[in-house]
Design a protein around this motif. Structure first.
Motif, PDB file in Angstrom:
ATOM      1  N   ILE A   1      -2.296   6.579 -22.265  1.00  0.00           N
ATOM      2  CA  ILE A   1      -2.074   5.867 -23.564  1.00  0.00           C
ATOM      3  C   ILE A   1      -1.743   4.600 -23.157  1.00  0.00           C
ATOM      4  O   ILE A   1      -2.241   3.427 -23.659  1.00  0.00           O
ATOM      5  CB  ILE A   1      -1.363   6.534 -24.389  1.00  0.00           C
ATOM      6  CG1 ILE A   1      -1.951   7.961 -24.737  1.00  0.00           C
ATOM      7  CG2 ILE A   1      -0.921   5.648 -25.575  1.00  0.00           C
ATOM      8  CD1 ILE A   1      -1.373   8.649 -25.800  1.00  0.00           C
ATOM      9  N   LEU A   2      -0.670   4.310 -22.241  1.00  0.00           N
ATOM     10  CA  LEU A   2      -0.139   2.927 -21.882  1.00  0.00           C
ATOM     11  C   LEU A   2      -1.081   2.037 -21.343  1.00  0.00           C
ATOM     12  O   LEU A   2      -1.324   0.983 -21.428  1.00  0.00           O
ATOM     13  CB  LEU A   2       0.879   3.312 -20.995  1.00  0.00           C
ATOM     14  CG  LEU A   2       2.436   3.722 -21.163  1.00  0.00           C
ATOM     15  CD1 LEU A   2       3.286   3.982 -20.099  1.00  0.00           C
ATOM     16  CD2 LEU A   2       3.016   3.084 -22.506  1.00  0.00           C
ATOM     17  N   LEU A   3      -1.914   2.791 -20.456  1.00  0.00           N
ATOM     18  CA  LEU A   3      -3.145   1.921 -19.757  1.00  0.00           C
ATOM     19  C   LEU A   3      -4.201   1.537 -20.726  1.00  0.00           C
ATOM     20  O   LEU A   3      -4.836   0.522 -20.645  1.00  0.00           O
ATOM     21  CB  LEU A   3      -3.843   2.935 -18.663  1.00  0.00           C
ATOM     22  CG  LEU A   3      -3.162   3.135 -17.441  1.00  0.00           C
ATOM     23  CD1 LEU A   3      -3.658   4.083 -16.510  1.00  0.00           C
ATOM     24  CD2 LEU A   3      -2.762   1.578 -16.697  1.00  0.00           C
ATOM     25  N   SER A   4      -4.199   2.374 -21.706  1.00  0.00           N
ATOM     26  CA  SER A   4      -5.336   1.960 -22.601  1.00  0.00           C
ATOM     27  C   SER A   4      -4.880   0.918 -23.814  1.00  0.00           C
ATOM     28  O   SER A   4      -5.481  -0.032 -24.481  1.00  0.00           O
ATOM     29  CB  SER A   4      -5.543   3.264 -23.769  1.00  0.00           C
ATOM     30  OG  SER A   4      -6.382   2.986 -24.808  1.00  0.00           O
ATOM     31  N   ASP A   5      -3.365   0.857 -23.924  1.00  0.00           N
ATOM     32  CA  ASP A   5      -2.901   0.258 -25.160  1.00  0.00           C
ATOM     33  C   ASP A   5      -2.054  -1.124 -24.738  1.00  0.00           C
ATOM     34  O   ASP A   5      -1.468  -1.833 -25.509  1.00  0.00           O
ATOM     35  CB  ASP A   5      -1.852   1.024 -26.032  1.00  0.00           C
ATOM     36  CG  ASP A   5      -2.511   1.983 -26.827  1.00  0.00           C
ATOM     37  OD1 ASP A   5      -3.869   1.844 -26.807  1.00  0.00           O
ATOM     38  OD2 ASP A   5      -1.942   2.972 -27.219  1.00  0.00           O
ATOM     39  N   ILE A   6      -1.692  -1.185 -23.138  1.00  0.00           N
ATOM     40  CA  ILE A   6      -0.982  -2.544 -22.901  1.00  0.00           C
ATOM     41  C   ILE A   6      -1.567  -3.695 -23.178  1.00  0.00           C
ATOM     42  O   ILE A   6      -0.941  -4.713 -23.742  1.00  0.00           O
ATOM     43  CB  ILE A   6      -0.901  -2.511 -21.279  1.00  0.00           C
ATOM     44  CG1 ILE A   6       0.023  -1.556 -21.140  1.00  0.00           C
ATOM     45  CG2 ILE A   6      -0.658  -3.862 -20.937  1.00  0.00           C
ATOM     46  CD1 ILE A   6       0.133  -1.201 -19.466  1.00  0.00           C
ATOM     47  N   SER A   7      -2.803  -3.748 -23.424  1.00  0.00           N
ATOM     48  CA  SER A   7      -3.572  -4.994 -23.868  1.00  0.00           C
ATOM     49  C   SER A   7      -3.321  -5.363 -25.447  1.00  0.00           C
ATOM     50  O   SER A   7      -3.137  -6.403 -25.639  1.00  0.00           O
ATOM     51  CB  SER A   7      -5.019  -4.873 -23.757  1.00  0.00           C
ATOM     52  OG  SER A   7      -5.648  -3.751 -24.614  1.00  0.00           O
ATOM     53  N   VAL A   8      -3.066  -4.114 -26.251  1.00  0.00           N
ATOM     54  CA  VAL A   8      -2.981  -4.438 -27.761  1.00  0.00           C
ATOM     55  C   VAL A   8      -1.339  -4.731 -27.647  1.00  0.00           C
ATOM     56  O   VAL A   8      -0.948  -5.694 -28.406  1.00  0.00           O
ATOM     57  CB  VAL A   8      -3.093  -3.103 -28.430  1.00  0.00           C
ATOM     58  CG1 VAL A   8      -2.740  -3.239 -29.779  1.00  0.00           C
ATOM     59  CG2 VAL A   8      -4.456  -2.446 -28.123  1.00  0.00           C
ATOM     60  N   TYR A   9      -0.508  -4.066 -26.871  1.00  0.00           N
ATOM     61  CA  TYR A   9       0.923  -4.587 -26.977  1.00  0.00           C
ATOM     62  C   TYR A   9       1.185  -6.200 -26.648  1.00  0.00           C
ATOM     63  O   TYR A   9       1.910  -6.684 -27.289  1.00  0.00           O
ATOM     64  CB  TYR A   9       1.780  -3.819 -25.829  1.00  0.00           C
ATOM     65  CG  TYR A   9       1.777  -2.380 -25.924  1.00  0.00           C
ATOM     66  CD1 TYR A   9       1.436  -1.686 -27.317  1.00  0.00           C
ATOM     67  CD2 TYR A   9       1.908  -1.480 -24.834  1.00  0.00           C
ATOM     68  CE1 TYR A   9       1.393  -0.272 -27.165  1.00  0.00           C
ATOM     69  CE2 TYR A   9       1.898  -0.133 -24.862  1.00  0.00           C
ATOM     70  CZ  TYR A   9       1.539   0.303 -26.124  1.00  0.00           C
ATOM     71  OH  TYR A   9       1.578   2.010 -26.189  1.00  0.00           O
ATOM     72  N   VAL A  10       0.443  -6.625 -25.616  1.00  0.00           N
ATOM     73  CA  VAL A  10       0.502  -7.957 -25.328  1.00  0.00           C
ATOM     74  C   VAL A  10       0.193  -8.848 -26.489  1.00  0.00           C
ATOM     75  O   VAL A  10       0.740  -9.933 -26.735  1.00  0.00           O
ATOM     76  CB  VAL A  10      -0.343  -8.282 -23.853  1.00  0.00           C
ATOM     77  CG1 VAL A  10      -0.491  -9.889 -23.751  1.00  0.00           C
ATOM     78  CG2 VAL A  10       0.245  -7.566 -22.881  1.00  0.00           C
TER      79      VAL A  10
END
Length: 277
Positions: A219-228
């Motif tokens: 999930i982190l790998l998928s969502d890091i771009s969204v967090y940024v």
């Protein structure tokens, strides 16, 4: 008429990470309460809702890296609070923060967090939550906007609120965690903290000074771009829920989206990382 539950008593060797994976898989199948034991895990599901064939879909049971045996018995509805009280001990983080239940004595620390975790993840006993609490303790949250992603019990966001955060949004996809986090937010009187049920798709035009995400590697790998996209320039991203061998993948994804690595914490092969945008 009292409900009849099935009690599955799992013996697990080695315990980690098999126990965490097993809990996640069983929760997805409808198990609604878990108690850790020295040898493994007790898991409970309502008999009327359960088909034993569903265990064939629990991948960890067929994993050759672990030895997992189980036996099952029928029981009448338990006093879950009584069972939980027998198994839950308060934790102390760096002599600054205590995570405890309402029935524990109030400690003399700067941050006293009272939670009723039920089956929600994030009591502070797990290595990832403990390390994230340590990283949160080291940060300045005064007047900051915060996102607690995959909040579980809400304990990380609650600590951020106690440390002076101006606003805290907490999100979890699991309904039980969502309800539990709202209860814990109320108990700790964190008026600036709001809890939402869902995932990163709930994020629209919000921007945060600090984002906390203790979930899992995929999930982190998928969502890091969204967090940024929702992290202010100069903002801080704290990540956990992955193993030491996953550091390379996590770091590569973070660096690819303009984040700068600051530090890692490690405990029993689990990792928590700090990045700055």
């Amino acid at each position: 008429m009292q409900a009849i539950f099935l009690e599955y008593r799992f013996s697990i060797n080695p315990l980690q990470p098999a126990m965490d994976i097993l809990i996640a898989e069983l929760a997805a199948l409808g198990f609604d309460s878990f108690l850790e034991t020295e040898a493994g895990l007790l898991a409970y599901v309502k008999k009327e809702l359960w088909n034993p064939i569903a265990l064939e879909n629990v991948d960890i049971l067929a994993n050759d890296n672990f030895s997992i045996d189980y036996e099952v018995s029928e029981i009448e509805q338990l006093n879950w609070n009584e069972q939980w009280e027998k198994n839950f001990e308060p934790i102390i983080v760096d002599n600054q923060c205590v995570v405890r239940a309402p029935f524990h004595d109030k400690p003399d620390v700067a941050f006293d967090i009272v939670i009723t975790p039920k089956m929600s993840f994030g009591t502070g006993h797990h290595e990832t939550t403990h390390m994230m609490l340590q990283l949160v303790l080291a940060l300045d949250f005064k007047d900051k906007s915060v996102l607690d992603m995959g909040c579980g019990t809400g304990v990380l966001g609650i600590l951020a609120a106690m440390k002076g955060a101006r606003s805290v949004d907490a999100i979890d996809i699991d309904n039980w965690s969502f309800l539990n986090a709202m209860e814990n937010v109320s108990v700790n009187k964190c008026e600036q903290m709001k809890v939402f049920e869902g995932d990163v798709n709930l994020l629209t035009d919000q921007n945060y000074d600090i984002i906390l995400a203790n979930i899992n590697r995929n999930i982190l790998l998928s969502d890091i771009s969204v967090y940024v996209k929702h992290l202010k320039k100069g903002g801080v991203l704290l990540l956990s829920g992955f193993y030491k061998e996953d550091i390379g993948l996590i770091s590569k994804e973070c660096l690819a989206h303009g984040l700068s690595f600051q530090e890692n914490a490690e405990k029993n092969n689990w990792v928590a990382s700090k990045y700055v945008f």
